[in-house]
Design a protein around this motif. Sequence first.
Motif, mmCIF file in Angstrom:
data_model
loop_
_atom_site.group_PDB
_atom_site.id
_atom_site.type_symbol
_atom_site.label_atom_id
_atom_site.label_comp_id
_atom_site.label_asym_id
_atom_site.label_seq_id
_atom_site.Cartn_x
_atom_site.Cartn_y
_atom_site.Cartn_z
ATOM 1 N N UNK A 17 20.819 35.352 27.851
ATOM 2 C CA UNK A 17 22.018 34.593 28.208
ATOM 3 C C UNK A 17 22.850 35.483 29.115
ATOM 4 N N UNK A 18 23.299 34.940 30.236
ATOM 5 C CA UNK A 18 24.139 35.659 31.182
ATOM 6 C C UNK A 18 25.402 34.844 31.403
ATOM 7 N N UNK A 19 26.553 35.491 31.335
ATOM 8 C CA UNK A 19 27.810 34.811 31.651
ATOM 9 C C UNK A 19 28.452 35.511 32.833
ATOM 10 N N UNK A 20 29.145 34.727 33.652
ATOM 11 C CA UNK A 20 29.824 35.266 34.828
ATOM 12 C C UNK A 20 30.853 34.267 35.313
ATOM 13 N N UNK A 21 31.751 34.719 36.194
ATOM 14 C CA UNK A 21 32.625 33.797 36.886
ATOM 15 C C UNK A 21 31.786 33.011 37.880
ATOM 16 N N UNK A 22 32.170 31.785 38.124
ATOM 17 C CA UNK A 22 31.453 31.019 39.146
ATOM 18 C C UNK A 22 31.582 31.730 40.493
ATOM 19 N N UNK A 23 30.479 31.947 41.201
ATOM 20 C CA UNK A 23 30.542 32.675 42.478
ATOM 21 C C UNK A 23 31.491 32.046 43.485
ATOM 22 N N UNK A 24 31.610 30.735 43.494
ATOM 23 C CA UNK A 24 32.491 30.082 44.465
ATOM 24 C C UNK A 24 33.971 30.303 44.146
ATOM 25 N N UNK A 25 34.275 30.793 42.947
ATOM 26 C CA UNK A 25 35.663 31.008 42.558
ATOM 27 C C UNK A 25 36.161 32.427 42.792
ATOM 28 N N UNK A 26 35.325 33.304 43.266
ATOM 29 C CA UNK A 26 35.790 34.635 43.674
ATOM 30 C C UNK A 26 35.203 34.933 45.040
ATOM 31 N N UNK A 27 36.038 35.395 45.906
ATOM 32 C CA UNK A 27 35.675 35.477 47.322
ATOM 33 C C UNK A 27 35.264 36.860 47.816
ATOM 34 N N UNK A 28 35.694 37.913 47.160
ATOM 35 C CA UNK A 28 35.438 39.258 47.661
ATOM 36 C C UNK A 28 34.121 39.815 47.108
ATOM 37 N N UNK A 29 33.087 39.928 47.935
ATOM 38 C CA UNK A 29 31.791 40.413 47.437
ATOM 39 C C UNK A 29 31.784 41.894 47.059
ATOM 40 N N UNK A 30 32.835 42.635 47.407
ATOM 41 C CA UNK A 30 32.895 44.054 47.066
ATOM 42 C C UNK A 30 33.657 44.316 45.773
ATOM 43 N N UNK A 31 34.268 43.284 45.205
ATOM 44 C CA UNK A 31 35.102 43.454 44.013
ATOM 45 C C UNK A 31 34.242 43.341 42.753
ATOM 46 N N UNK A 32 33.781 44.461 42.258
ATOM 47 C CA UNK A 32 32.906 44.438 41.087
ATOM 48 C C UNK A 32 33.660 44.201 39.787
ATOM 49 N N UNK A 33 34.980 44.280 39.812
ATOM 50 C CA UNK A 33 35.747 43.928 38.609
ATOM 51 C C UNK A 33 35.724 42.412 38.390
ATOM 52 N N UNK A 34 35.820 41.681 39.479
ATOM 53 C CA UNK A 34 35.788 40.220 39.366
ATOM 54 C C UNK A 34 34.368 39.729 39.118
ATOM 55 N N UNK A 35 33.406 40.376 39.716
ATOM 56 C CA UNK A 35 32.010 39.971 39.564
ATOM 57 C C UNK A 35 31.395 40.696 38.374
ATOM 58 N N UNK A 36 31.952 40.445 37.202
ATOM 59 C CA UNK A 36 31.469 41.076 35.976
ATOM 60 C C UNK A 36 30.501 40.133 35.271
#
Length: 100
Positions: free
Chosen positions: A29-48
């Motif tokens: 099972x993997x959980x994440x924020x929806x990719x379309x809801x965060x715009x900065x590809x370098x922000x690894x805090x948001x892309x957790x």
Amino acid sequence: VLGTVMTVARGNPASHEVLVDSWPHFSIVLTRLRPEDHKDPKDYYINQLSVFYRDKGALQALLEGTEAVTRERAFQITGMQDGLDEAVQEVASTRGMKVE
């Protein structure tokens, strides 16, 4: 992972998504924020990413061969099972990527 599943079931105010390899007999099972809801590809805090797996092979398959974990975005992956760090290091080293 369980907290995110419960949040999604209660209206999903934080725009998370839950991905599984199969249902109801899942291996990962993997959980994440929806990719379309965060715009900065370098922000690894948001892309957790949070992961729970029953089979280390399923984790390696997820990291190696799916678009669920894209290499176009910096990301953090969290989980509590033994072997998570080793699996991430193995996949990164085969791709010549740096892991911190």
